[in-house]
Design a protein around this motif. Structure first.
Motif, PDB file in Angstrom:
ATOM      1  N   PRO A  16      48.875  46.151  28.901  1.00  0.00           N
ATOM      2  CA  PRO A  16      49.263  45.571  27.607  1.00  0.00           C
ATOM      3  C   PRO A  16      48.521  46.166  26.405  1.00  0.00           C
ATOM      4  CG  PRO A  16      49.099  43.840  29.229  1.00  0.00           C
ATOM      5  CD  PRO A  16      48.624  45.104  29.897  1.00  0.00           C
ATOM      6  N   CYS A  17      47.345  46.750  26.613  1.00  0.00           N
ATOM      7  CA  CYS A  17      46.616  47.375  25.506  1.00  0.00           C
ATOM      8  C   CYS A  17      47.197  48.740  25.142  1.00  0.00           C
ATOM      9  CB  CYS A  17      45.131  47.496  25.835  1.00  0.00           C
ATOM     10  SG  CYS A  17      44.743  48.731  27.080  1.00  0.00           S
ATOM     11  N   GLY A  18      48.129  49.262  25.962  1.00  0.00           N
ATOM     12  CA  GLY A  18      48.785  50.529  25.657  1.00  0.00           C
ATOM     13  C   GLY A  18      48.254  51.717  26.437  1.00  0.00           C
ATOM     14  N   ASN A  19      47.321  51.506  27.345  1.00  0.00           N
ATOM     15  CA  ASN A  19      46.707  52.592  28.102  1.00  0.00           C
ATOM     16  C   ASN A  19      47.372  52.754  29.470  1.00  0.00           C
ATOM     17  OD1 ASN A  19      44.786  54.585  28.627  1.00  0.00           O
ATOM     18  ND2 ASN A  19      43.441  53.139  29.641  1.00  0.00           N
ATOM     19  N   HIS A  20      47.407  53.991  29.991  1.00  0.00           N
ATOM     20  CA  HIS A  20      47.981  54.284  31.300  1.00  0.00           C
ATOM     21  C   HIS A  20      46.911  54.648  32.331  1.00  0.00           C
ATOM     22  CE1 HIS A  20      52.294  54.467  30.319  1.00  0.00           C
ATOM     23  NE2 HIS A  20      51.885  54.855  29.132  1.00  0.00           N
ATOM     24  N   THR A  21      45.668  54.899  31.904  1.00  0.00           N
ATOM     25  CA  THR A  21      44.627  55.420  32.784  1.00  0.00           C
ATOM     26  C   THR A  21      43.693  54.314  33.267  1.00  0.00           C
ATOM     27  OG1 THR A  21      44.708  57.455  31.503  1.00  0.00           O
ATOM     28  CG2 THR A  21      42.869  57.212  33.013  1.00  0.00           C
ATOM     29  N   PHE A  22      43.461  54.294  34.586  1.00  0.00           N
ATOM     30  CA  PHE A  22      42.617  53.279  35.202  1.00  0.00           C
ATOM     31  C   PHE A  22      41.620  53.947  36.143  1.00  0.00           C
ATOM     32  CE2 PHE A  22      46.418  51.104  33.967  1.00  0.00           C
ATOM     33  CZ  PHE A  22      46.020  49.824  33.628  1.00  0.00           C
ATOM     34  N   GLU A  23      40.471  53.289  36.346  1.00  0.00           N
ATOM     35  CA  GLU A  23      39.451  53.744  37.288  1.00  0.00           C
ATOM     36  C   GLU A  23      39.441  52.797  38.479  1.00  0.00           C
ATOM     37  OE1 GLU A  23      34.620  54.397  37.598  1.00  0.00           O
ATOM     38  OE2 GLU A  23      35.498  53.659  35.748  1.00  0.00           O
ATOM     39  N   ILE A  24      39.357  53.337  39.694  1.00  0.00           N
ATOM     40  CA  ILE A  24      39.320  52.512  40.897  1.00  0.00           C
ATOM     41  C   ILE A  24      37.885  52.051  41.133  1.00  0.00           C
ATOM     42  CG2 ILE A  24      39.654  52.485  43.390  1.00  0.00           C
ATOM     43  CD1 ILE A  24      41.926  54.496  42.967  1.00  0.00           C
ATOM     44  N   LEU A  25      37.697  50.727  41.230  1.00  0.00           N
ATOM     45  CA  LEU A  25      36.377  50.149  41.449  1.00  0.00           C
ATOM     46  C   LEU A  25      36.168  49.687  42.886  1.00  0.00           C
ATOM     47  CD1 LEU A  25      36.079  47.968  38.232  1.00  0.00           C
ATOM     48  CD2 LEU A  25      35.197  50.260  38.605  1.00  0.00           C
ATOM     49  N   ARG A  26      37.237  49.309  43.583  1.00  0.00           N
ATOM     50  CA  ARG A  26      37.140  48.810  44.959  1.00  0.00           C
ATOM     51  C   ARG A  26      38.405  49.210  45.695  1.00  0.00           C
ATOM     52  NH1 ARG A  26      38.996  44.778  48.085  1.00  0.00           N
ATOM     53  NH2 ARG A  26      37.610  43.790  49.569  1.00  0.00           N
ATOM     54  N   THR A  27      38.255  49.601  46.969  1.00  0.00           N
ATOM     55  CA  THR A  27      39.407  49.976  47.781  1.00  0.00           C
ATOM     56  C   THR A  27      39.516  49.047  48.982  1.00  0.00           C
ATOM     57  OG1 THR A  27      38.132  51.541  49.083  1.00  0.00           O
ATOM     58  CG2 THR A  27      39.231  52.410  47.141  1.00  0.00           C
ATOM     59  N   GLY A  28      40.631  49.118  49.674  1.00  0.00           N
ATOM     60  CA  GLY A  28      40.886  48.290  50.850  1.00  0.00           C
ATOM     61  C   GLY A  28      42.336  47.853  50.830  1.00  0.00           C
ATOM     62  N   ARG A  40      39.314  45.937  30.952  1.00  0.00           N
ATOM     63  CA  ARG A  40      39.753  44.759  31.717  1.00  0.00           C
ATOM     64  C   ARG A  40      39.939  45.170  33.166  1.00  0.00           C
ATOM     65  NH1 ARG A  40      41.037  39.405  30.411  1.00  0.00           N
ATOM     66  NH2 ARG A  40      41.274  40.226  28.346  1.00  0.00           N
ATOM     67  N   GLN A  41      39.515  44.299  34.099  1.00  0.00           N
ATOM     68  CA  GLN A  41      39.651  44.589  35.519  1.00  0.00           C
ATOM     69  C   GLN A  41      40.829  43.821  36.091  1.00  0.00           C
ATOM     70  OE1 GLN A  41      35.967  44.023  37.582  1.00  0.00           O
ATOM     71  NE2 GLN A  41      34.852  45.350  36.186  1.00  0.00           N
ATOM     72  N   VAL A  42      41.586  44.492  36.980  1.00  0.00           N
ATOM     73  CA  VAL A  42      42.794  43.931  37.560  1.00  0.00           C
ATOM     74  C   VAL A  42      42.740  44.097  39.070  1.00  0.00           C
ATOM     75  CG1 VAL A  42      45.313  44.114  37.615  1.00  0.00           C
ATOM     76  CG2 VAL A  42      44.093  44.620  35.506  1.00  0.00           C
ATOM     77  N   TRP A  43      43.115  43.041  39.820  1.00  0.00           N
ATOM     78  CA  TRP A  43      43.266  43.129  41.278  1.00  0.00           C
ATOM     79  C   TRP A  43      44.727  43.411  41.564  1.00  0.00           C
ATOM     80  CZ3 TRP A  43      39.608  42.814  45.087  1.00  0.00           C
ATOM     81  CH2 TRP A  43      38.327  42.417  44.697  1.00  0.00           C
ATOM     82  N   ILE A  44      44.990  44.389  42.444  1.00  0.00           N
ATOM     83  CA  ILE A  44      46.366  44.761  42.773  1.00  0.00           C
ATOM     84  C   ILE A  44      46.410  45.187  44.246  1.00  0.00           C
ATOM     85  CG2 ILE A  44      46.033  47.138  41.974  1.00  0.00           C
ATOM     86  CD1 ILE A  44      48.898  47.049  40.888  1.00  0.00           C
ATOM     87  N   ASP A  45      47.472  44.820  44.951  1.00  0.00           N
ATOM     88  CA  ASP A  45      47.548  45.183  46.365  1.00  0.00           C
ATOM     89  C   ASP A  45      47.916  46.658  46.522  1.00  0.00           C
ATOM     90  OD1 ASP A  45      50.762  45.010  47.334  1.00  0.00           O
ATOM     91  OD2 ASP A  45      50.229  43.945  45.496  1.00  0.00           O
ATOM     92  N   ARG A  46      47.587  47.214  47.687  1.00  0.00           N
ATOM     93  CA  ARG A  46      47.737  48.647  47.950  1.00  0.00           C
ATOM     94  C   ARG A  46      49.172  49.134  47.773  1.00  0.00           C
ATOM     95  NH1 ARG A  46      45.272  52.936  50.584  1.00  0.00           N
ATOM     96  NH2 ARG A  46      43.420  51.740  51.093  1.00  0.00           N
ATOM     97  N   ALA A  47      50.145  48.409  48.320  1.00  0.00           N
ATOM     98  CA  ALA A  47      51.539  48.848  48.258  1.00  0.00           C
ATOM     99  C   ALA A  47      52.024  48.955  46.807  1.00  0.00           C
ATOM    100  CB  ALA A  47      52.430  47.886  49.042  1.00  0.00           C
ATOM    101  N   THR A  48      51.705  47.967  46.000  1.00  0.00           N
ATOM    102  CA  THR A  48      52.125  47.980  44.594  1.00  0.00           C
ATOM    103  C   THR A  48      51.451  49.114  43.832  1.00  0.00           C
ATOM    104  OG1 THR A  48      52.378  45.587  44.700  1.00  0.00           O
ATOM    105  CG2 THR A  48      52.329  46.564  42.512  1.00  0.00           C
ATOM    106  N   LEU A  49      50.160  49.306  44.063  1.00  0.00           N
ATOM    107  CA  LEU A  49      49.429  50.365  43.364  1.00  0.00           C
ATOM    108  C   LEU A  49      49.987  51.740  43.720  1.00  0.00           C
ATOM    109  CD1 LEU A  49      47.087  51.199  41.508  1.00  0.00           C
ATOM    110  CD2 LEU A  49      45.664  51.324  43.545  1.00  0.00           C
TER     111      LEU A  49
END
Length: 59
Positions: A16-28, A40-49
């Protein structure tokens, strides 16, 4: 898809802030990603990401 902590990814959908670039902080089964612009940090499941990734920018 091989994704590691610290990788930068560009997503198809923008934050929503207009950015497309994200850094991965946790995997699994679920990923925690952080928006580079507003930090802002976001939780997202593997398939969606994996569907939303446009390209992977390595460390």
């Amino acid at each position: 898809m091989k994704l590691e902590v610290g990788d930068m990814v560009e997503l198809k959908k923008q934050h929503p802030c207009g950015n497309h670039t994200f850094e991965i902080l946790r995997t699994g089964a679920d990923f925690r990603i952080k928006c580079i612009k507003c930090e802002r940090q976001v939780w997202i499941d593997r398939a969606t990401l994996e569907k939303r990734i446009k390209k992977v920018i390595e460390k």
